[in-house]
Write a protein that holds these residues in place. Structure first.
Motif, PDB file in Angstrom:
ATOM      1  N   THR A 118      55.757  48.818  23.516  1.00 48.69           N
ATOM      2  CA  THR A 118      55.550  47.870  24.612  1.00 48.69           C
ATOM      3  C   THR A 118      56.877  47.582  25.296  1.00 48.69           C
ATOM      4  OG1 THR A 118      55.769  45.965  23.138  1.00 48.69           O
ATOM      5  CG2 THR A 118      53.564  46.841  23.452  1.00 48.69           C
ATOM      6  N   GLU A 119      56.863  46.630  26.201  1.00 49.02           N
ATOM      7  CA  GLU A 119      58.052  46.297  26.978  1.00 49.02           C
ATOM      8  C   GLU A 119      58.170  44.784  27.104  1.00 49.02           C
ATOM      9  OE1 GLU A 119      59.651  46.965  31.565  1.00 49.02           O
ATOM     10  OE2 GLU A 119      57.622  47.558  31.031  1.00 49.02           O
ATOM     11  N   VAL A 120      59.390  44.293  27.046  1.00 48.14           N
ATOM     12  CA  VAL A 120      59.641  42.877  27.315  1.00 48.14           C
ATOM     13  C   VAL A 120      59.869  42.745  28.820  1.00 48.14           C
ATOM     14  CG1 VAL A 120      61.113  40.887  26.856  1.00 48.14           C
ATOM     15  CG2 VAL A 120      60.654  42.542  25.033  1.00 48.14           C
ATOM     16  N   VAL A 121      59.043  41.919  29.478  1.00 43.62           N
ATOM     17  CA  VAL A 121      59.154  41.778  30.929  1.00 43.62           C
ATOM     18  C   VAL A 121      60.003  40.577  31.336  1.00 43.62           C
ATOM     19  CG1 VAL A 121      57.000  42.988  31.403  1.00 43.62           C
ATOM     20  CG2 VAL A 121      56.975  40.507  31.145  1.00 43.62           C
ATOM     21  N   GLY A 122      60.324  39.706  30.374  1.00 46.61           N
ATOM     22  CA  GLY A 122      61.163  38.567  30.694  1.00 46.61           C
ATOM     23  C   GLY A 122      61.594  37.823  29.452  1.00 46.61           C
ATOM     24  N   TYR A 123      62.769  37.206  29.554  1.00 47.83           N
ATOM     25  CA  TYR A 123      63.342  36.418  28.465  1.00 47.83           C
ATOM     26  C   TYR A 123      63.508  34.986  28.955  1.00 47.83           C
ATOM     27  CZ  TYR A 123      64.554  41.034  26.687  1.00 47.83           C
ATOM     28  OH  TYR A 123      64.495  42.338  26.246  1.00 47.83           O
ATOM     29  N   VAL A 124      62.920  34.057  28.232  1.00 42.97           N
ATOM     30  CA  VAL A 124      62.973  32.647  28.623  1.00 42.97           C
ATOM     31  C   VAL A 124      63.705  31.877  27.530  1.00 42.97           C
ATOM     32  CG1 VAL A 124      61.627  30.610  29.241  1.00 42.97           C
ATOM     33  CG2 VAL A 124      60.776  32.898  29.843  1.00 42.97           C
ATOM     34  N   PRO A 125      64.938  31.458  27.802  1.00 37.82           N
ATOM     35  CA  PRO A 125      65.670  30.693  26.782  1.00 37.82           C
ATOM     36  C   PRO A 125      65.122  29.285  26.636  1.00 37.82           C
ATOM     37  CG  PRO A 125      66.935  30.788  28.811  1.00 37.82           C
ATOM     38  CD  PRO A 125      65.703  31.630  29.038  1.00 37.82           C
ATOM     39  N   ARG A 126      65.355  28.706  25.476  1.00 37.79           N
ATOM     40  CA  ARG A 126      64.986  27.307  25.266  1.00 37.79           C
ATOM     41  C   ARG A 126      65.892  26.470  26.159  1.00 37.79           C
ATOM     42  NH1 ARG A 126      61.621  24.819  22.265  1.00 37.79           N
ATOM     43  NH2 ARG A 126      62.044  22.835  21.291  1.00 37.79           N
ATOM     44  N   SER A 127      65.312  25.463  26.808  1.00 34.75           N
ATOM     45  CA  SER A 127      66.090  24.685  27.770  1.00 34.75           C
ATOM     46  C   SER A 127      65.654  23.231  27.770  1.00 34.75           C
ATOM     47  CB  SER A 127      65.889  25.269  29.172  1.00 34.75           C
ATOM     48  OG  SER A 127      66.396  24.409  30.162  1.00 34.75           O
ATOM     49  N   VAL A 128      66.628  22.347  27.928  1.00 36.28           N
ATOM     50  CA  VAL A 128      66.331  20.918  28.042  1.00 36.28           C
ATOM     51  C   VAL A 128      65.561  20.641  29.336  1.00 36.28           C
ATOM     52  CG1 VAL A 128      68.507  20.248  29.166  1.00 36.28           C
ATOM     53  CG2 VAL A 128      67.303  18.621  27.704  1.00 36.28           C
ATOM     54  N   ASP A 129      65.710  21.523  30.339  1.00 32.16           N
ATOM     55  CA  ASP A 129      64.972  21.344  31.595  1.00 32.16           C
ATOM     56  C   ASP A 129      63.462  21.342  31.359  1.00 32.16           C
ATOM     57  OD1 ASP A 129      67.266  21.207  33.186  1.00 32.16           O
ATOM     58  OD2 ASP A 129      67.325  23.389  33.466  1.00 32.16           O
ATOM     59  N   VAL A 130      63.004  22.159  30.403  1.00 33.70           N
ATOM     60  CA  VAL A 130      61.567  22.232  30.107  1.00 33.70           C
ATOM     61  C   VAL A 130      61.092  20.907  29.510  1.00 33.70           C
ATOM     62  CG1 VAL A 130      59.794  23.411  28.752  1.00 33.70           C
ATOM     63  CG2 VAL A 130      61.631  24.735  29.818  1.00 33.70           C
ATOM     64  N   ALA A 131      61.823  20.409  28.515  1.00 36.03           N
ATOM     65  CA  ALA A 131      61.443  19.146  27.873  1.00 36.03           C
ATOM     66  C   ALA A 131      61.453  17.997  28.881  1.00 36.03           C
ATOM     67  CB  ALA A 131      62.390  18.853  26.714  1.00 36.03           C
ATOM     68  N   GLN A 132      62.454  17.972  29.740  1.00 31.34           N
ATOM     69  CA  GLN A 132      62.549  16.909  30.731  1.00 31.34           C
ATOM     70  C   GLN A 132      61.389  16.989  31.715  1.00 31.34           C
ATOM     71  OE1 GLN A 132      66.013  17.095  33.267  1.00 31.34           O
ATOM     72  NE2 GLN A 132      66.009  14.872  33.554  1.00 31.34           N
ATOM     73  N   ALA A 133      61.069  18.190  32.194  1.00 36.22           N
ATOM     74  CA  ALA A 133      59.963  18.351  33.139  1.00 36.22           C
ATOM     75  C   ALA A 133      58.642  17.928  32.506  1.00 36.22           C
ATOM     76  CB  ALA A 133      59.883  19.802  33.618  1.00 36.22           C
TER      77      ALA A 133
END
Length: 194
Positions: free
Chosen positions: A112-127
């Protein structure tokens, strides 16, 4: 009433009964379903041809990889008879040094293929606390740009494929090998700092 998979089946039936897709003619329809194929309802979008591509979101935790491998089994089983094919893996919530390498290796081993990498971010928790998406809460943040880039990739011309899921013993051996690598790296780092 009943399991969540039954709820997914009922929701899909209702969407079809109400002719939602014909009425509104959406460009994209996203089904966000639970990460494992523990009952038939979870496989409905994959199995019944109401989705043309499936993207599997996983972290580098073993149980998430295990669930991704189970989803690969469902895709591999149903795609030849008109079900969804795999668009790729979305590596989510990456924070540990080994996470990207582990997911890349899993993708390689399963064809398979990885199409994107999403790092853990405080922006997500805040949103989430604001009841918004990251693009609403922090539209100019690095995290928002990661999501925009991922959206362009997912909606673009990606080649779909049939994954090659690992069987139980191979998945356990692969996990043990990564466990040894991670533990070895941790011991080496501890020895250097001592």
């Amino acid at each position: 009433m009943g399991c969540a998979g039954r709820g997914i089946s009922a929701a899909v039936d209702l969407l079809e009964e109400l002719r939602v897709f014909e009425t509104f003619a959406p460009d994209y329809v996203l089904y966000d379903v639970l990460g494992d194929v523990v009952c038939g309802g979870f496989a409905v979008p994959i199995r019944d041809g109401i989705a043309d591509r499936a993207f599997v979101v996983t972290s580098s935790d073993f149980m998430a990889i295990f669930a991704a491998n189970n989803l690969f089994k469902a895709i591999d089983k149903y795609a030849p008879s008109g079900g969804a094919r795999l668009g790729g893996i979305i590596a989510n919530s990456l924070q540990l040094d080994h996470a990207r390498g582990l997911i890349d290796d899993f993708a390689h081993r399963t064809g398979t293929e990885v199409v994107g990498y999403v790092p853990r971010s405080v922006d997500v928790a805040q949103a989430e606390l604001y009841g918004q998406t990251v693009i609403e809460a922090a539209p100019y943040s690095d995290q928002a740009e990661i999501y925009r880039k991922l959206a362009r990739r997912v909606t673009g011309d990606l080649e779909t494929r049939l994954p090659k899921p690992l069987n139980g013993p191979d998945l356990k051996d692969w996990a043990r090998d990564w466990g040894d690598r991670i533990f070895g790296a941790e011991r080496a780092a501890a020895a250097r700092s001592a």
